[in-house]
Scaffold this motif. Structure first.
Motif, PDB file in Angstrom:
ATOM      1  N   ASP A 107     -17.967  -3.229  -5.633  1.00  0.00           N
ATOM      2  CA  ASP A 107     -16.823  -4.040  -6.200  1.00  0.00           C
ATOM      3  C   ASP A 107     -15.638  -3.240  -6.549  1.00  0.00           C
ATOM      4  N   MET A 108     -15.740  -2.035  -6.281  1.00  0.00           N
ATOM      5  CA  MET A 108     -14.698  -1.262  -6.866  1.00  0.00           C
ATOM      6  C   MET A 108     -13.360  -1.000  -6.116  1.00  0.00           C
ATOM      7  N   ASP A 109     -12.301  -0.903  -6.882  1.00  0.00           N
ATOM      8  CA  ASP A 109     -11.003  -0.882  -6.161  1.00  0.00           C
ATOM      9  C   ASP A 109     -10.682   0.592  -5.926  1.00  0.00           C
ATOM     10  N   GLN A 110      -9.648   0.822  -5.428  1.00  0.00           N
ATOM     11  CA  GLN A 110      -8.896   2.321  -4.912  1.00  0.00           C
ATOM     12  C   GLN A 110      -8.835   3.185  -6.325  1.00  0.00           C
ATOM     13  N   LEU A 111      -8.211   2.461  -7.478  1.00  0.00           N
ATOM     14  CA  LEU A 111      -8.493   3.426  -8.637  1.00  0.00           C
ATOM     15  C   LEU A 111      -9.666   3.800  -9.241  1.00  0.00           C
ATOM     16  N   GLN A 112     -10.576   2.971  -9.192  1.00  0.00           N
ATOM     17  CA  GLN A 112     -11.795   3.242  -9.491  1.00  0.00           C
ATOM     18  C   GLN A 112     -12.403   4.512  -8.840  1.00  0.00           C
ATOM     19  N   HIS A 113     -12.279   4.383  -7.433  1.00  0.00           N
ATOM     20  CA  HIS A 113     -12.671   5.397  -6.575  1.00  0.00           C
ATOM     21  C   HIS A 113     -12.087   6.742  -6.873  1.00  0.00           C
ATOM     22  N   LEU A 132      -5.611  15.652 -12.386  1.00  0.00           N
ATOM     23  CA  LEU A 132      -4.531  14.703 -11.971  1.00  0.00           C
ATOM     24  C   LEU A 132      -4.310  14.725 -10.397  1.00  0.00           C
ATOM     25  N   THR A 133      -4.590  15.998  -9.877  1.00  0.00           N
ATOM     26  CA  THR A 133      -4.609  15.928  -8.460  1.00  0.00           C
ATOM     27  C   THR A 133      -5.698  15.197  -7.891  1.00  0.00           C
ATOM     28  N   GLY A 134      -6.815  15.154  -8.323  1.00  0.00           N
ATOM     29  CA  GLY A 134      -8.151  14.162  -8.105  1.00  0.00           C
ATOM     30  C   GLY A 134      -7.802  12.849  -8.130  1.00  0.00           C
ATOM     31  N   LEU A 135      -6.921  12.297  -9.176  1.00  0.00           N
ATOM     32  CA  LEU A 135      -6.553  11.039  -9.517  1.00  0.00           C
ATOM     33  C   LEU A 135      -5.672  10.526  -8.363  1.00  0.00           C
ATOM     34  N   MET A 136      -4.725  11.563  -7.878  1.00  0.00           N
ATOM     35  CA  MET A 136      -3.461  11.129  -6.950  1.00  0.00           C
ATOM     36  C   MET A 136      -3.624  11.397  -5.626  1.00  0.00           C
ATOM     37  N   HIS A 137      -4.510  12.000  -5.247  1.00  0.00           N
ATOM     38  CA  HIS A 137      -4.841  12.403  -3.885  1.00  0.00           C
ATOM     39  C   HIS A 137      -4.749  11.441  -2.739  1.00  0.00           C
ATOM     40  N   ASP A 138      -5.137  10.305  -3.164  1.00  0.00           N
ATOM     41  CA  ASP A 138      -5.241   9.165  -2.083  1.00  0.00           C
ATOM     42  C   ASP A 138      -4.314   8.223  -2.306  1.00  0.00           C
ATOM     43  N   MET A 139      -3.227   8.589  -2.950  1.00  0.00           N
ATOM     44  CA  MET A 139      -2.330   7.595  -3.462  1.00  0.00           C
ATOM     45  C   MET A 139      -1.319   7.334  -2.138  1.00  0.00           C
ATOM     46  N   GLY A 140      -1.277   8.218  -1.122  1.00  0.00           N
ATOM     47  CA  GLY A 140      -0.443   8.082   0.150  1.00  0.00           C
ATOM     48  C   GLY A 140      -0.813   7.052   1.066  1.00  0.00           C
ATOM     49  N   LYS A 141      -2.294   6.467   0.558  1.00  0.00           N
ATOM     50  CA  LYS A 141      -2.929   5.462   1.340  1.00  0.00           C
ATOM     51  C   LYS A 141      -2.073   4.172   1.189  1.00  0.00           C
ATOM     52  N   VAL A 142      -1.221   4.016   0.508  1.00  0.00           N
ATOM     53  CA  VAL A 142      -0.115   2.937   0.547  1.00  0.00           C
ATOM     54  C   VAL A 142       0.641   2.722   1.731  1.00  0.00           C
ATOM     55  N   LEU A 143       0.459   3.640   2.468  1.00  0.00           N
ATOM     56  CA  LEU A 143       1.186   3.481   3.792  1.00  0.00           C
ATOM     57  C   LEU A 143       0.656   2.254   4.646  1.00  0.00           C
ATOM     58  N   CYS A 144      -0.504   2.196   4.421  1.00  0.00           N
ATOM     59  CA  CYS A 144      -1.214   0.893   4.885  1.00  0.00           C
ATOM     60  C   CYS A 144      -0.504  -0.318   4.643  1.00  0.00           C
ATOM     61  N   LEU A 145       0.060  -0.184   3.404  1.00  0.00           N
ATOM     62  CA  LEU A 145       0.715  -1.502   2.793  1.00  0.00           C
ATOM     63  C   LEU A 145       2.085  -1.473   3.204  1.00  0.00           C
ATOM     64  N   PHE A 146       2.656  -0.552   3.721  1.00  0.00           N
ATOM     65  CA  PHE A 146       3.886  -0.558   4.249  1.00  0.00           C
ATOM     66  C   PHE A 146       4.170  -0.842   5.875  1.00  0.00           C
ATOM     67  N   GLY A 147       2.790  -1.168   6.278  1.00  0.00           N
ATOM     68  CA  GLY A 147       2.591  -1.654   7.706  1.00  0.00           C
ATOM     69  C   GLY A 147       2.219  -0.567   8.661  1.00  0.00           C
TER      70      GLY A 147
END
Length: 295
Positions: A107-113, A132-147
């Motif tokens: 049931d975990m979301d992206q932030l929890q991962h 902080l690098t660990g926290l941010m390293h997958d933020m670029g996956k928002v590309l999916c939300l831009f189509g």
């Protein structure tokens, strides 16, 4: 380029049920024992029969479409950072729209991962910028939300504009790439020079390059290498493309090695308590990052 993307069929854009299928494939190739001193051949025994057909299709599409021109166009499209601007915690809410409805076991979301990764780094007393690098390293996956299609967001990364290494997973699929037979791009060095340094190499487009470019003025160099090259397995796991390295790359490689186990092996079924952890991470974000992120 946008026109070509829009003409892709749904299954050509998103062959994976979810982005985690790509990471699951990496875990099969590089099991946790791969970070011990045991010889690789003792445990790297995965084969095609173990790989889901949609994962193979993902790699086929990735290797076919990630051309030098494709990467150049995506850099032009996205590195203007004119798509969206958000406070960082709101950006996590945005990222959380990438919900994996197909996995009944979590049931975990992206932030929890991401918090699982950063908390594992924190537990081992590494520097706060690495947390902080660990926290941010997958933020670029928002590309999916831009189509963007999955194969332009995740996947093992590799240099474009030069010959493809045989040690890139499913390297045979590169035969469908238009650069494969282009003499400008298919020689050993291609459009680059020997020893030019990885910073002068264009990598396949995805979440690694995107988040690196977003944060390149805010984190130490070691953290930036972790962001930019954590999916470049042909380099940091297989030892390929050494002819492009300079002394700075060789100095940074141990930091990429240090980060990799936290990226791959820190997930657990127990979700972190976001509200309890939030004050610590809000302070950490404030120390290093601007109030808002531009996407």
């Amino acid at each position: 380029m946008k026109e070509r993307d829009s003409n892709l069929k749904k299954e050509e854009k998103n062959p994976l049920k979810n982005l985690d299928e790509w990471e699951e494939n990496i875990l099969k190739r590089y099991p946790s024992s791969d970070i011990t001193n045991k010889p690789k051949e003792t445990f790297r025994n995965y084969n095609d029969a173990q790989v889901k057909e949609n994962v193979k299709e993902f790699y086929r599409l990735n290797h076919k479409h990630q051309t030098y021109d494709f990467v150049t166009q995506k850099r032009e499209d996205y590195l203007k950072f004119d798509k969206k601007e958000m406070p960082i915690w709101q950006a996590f809410d945005f990222l959380n729209q990438l919900v994996d409805d197909s996995d009944p076991d979590t049931d975990m979301d992206q932030l929890q991962h991401l918090l699982q990764t950063s908390e594992a780094i924190r537990k081992d007393n590494h520097p706060d910028w690495m947390i902080l690098t660990g926290l941010m390293h997958d933020m670029g996956k928002v590309l999916c939300l831009f189509g963007e299609p999955q194969w332009a967001v995740v996947g093992d990364t590799f240099p474009v504009g030069c010959a493809y290494s045989k040690k890139i997973v499913y390297s045979d699929f590169f035969k469908d790439n238009s650069d494969y037979n282009n003499p400008k791009f298919n020689s050993k060095y291609g459009v680059y020079d020997k020893g030019c340094g990885l910073r002068n190499i264009n990598m396949s487009w995805g979440h690694d390059e995107y988040i690196y470019q977003m944060l390149k003025n805010h984190l130490p160099e070691e953290g930036l290498y972790m962001l930019r090259y954590h999916s470049f397995y042909a380099w940091h796991r297989e030892g390929e493309y050494n002819y492009f390295l300079d002394d700075h790359d060789r100095k940074m490689l141990p930091w990429v090695h240090l980060f990799n186990p936290y990226d791959l092996y820190s997930k657990s079924p127990t979700p972190p308590m976001v509200e309890e952890l939030k004050p610590y991470y809000e302070a950490l974000i404030k120390k290093y990052l601007p109030e808002t992120l531009k996407f």
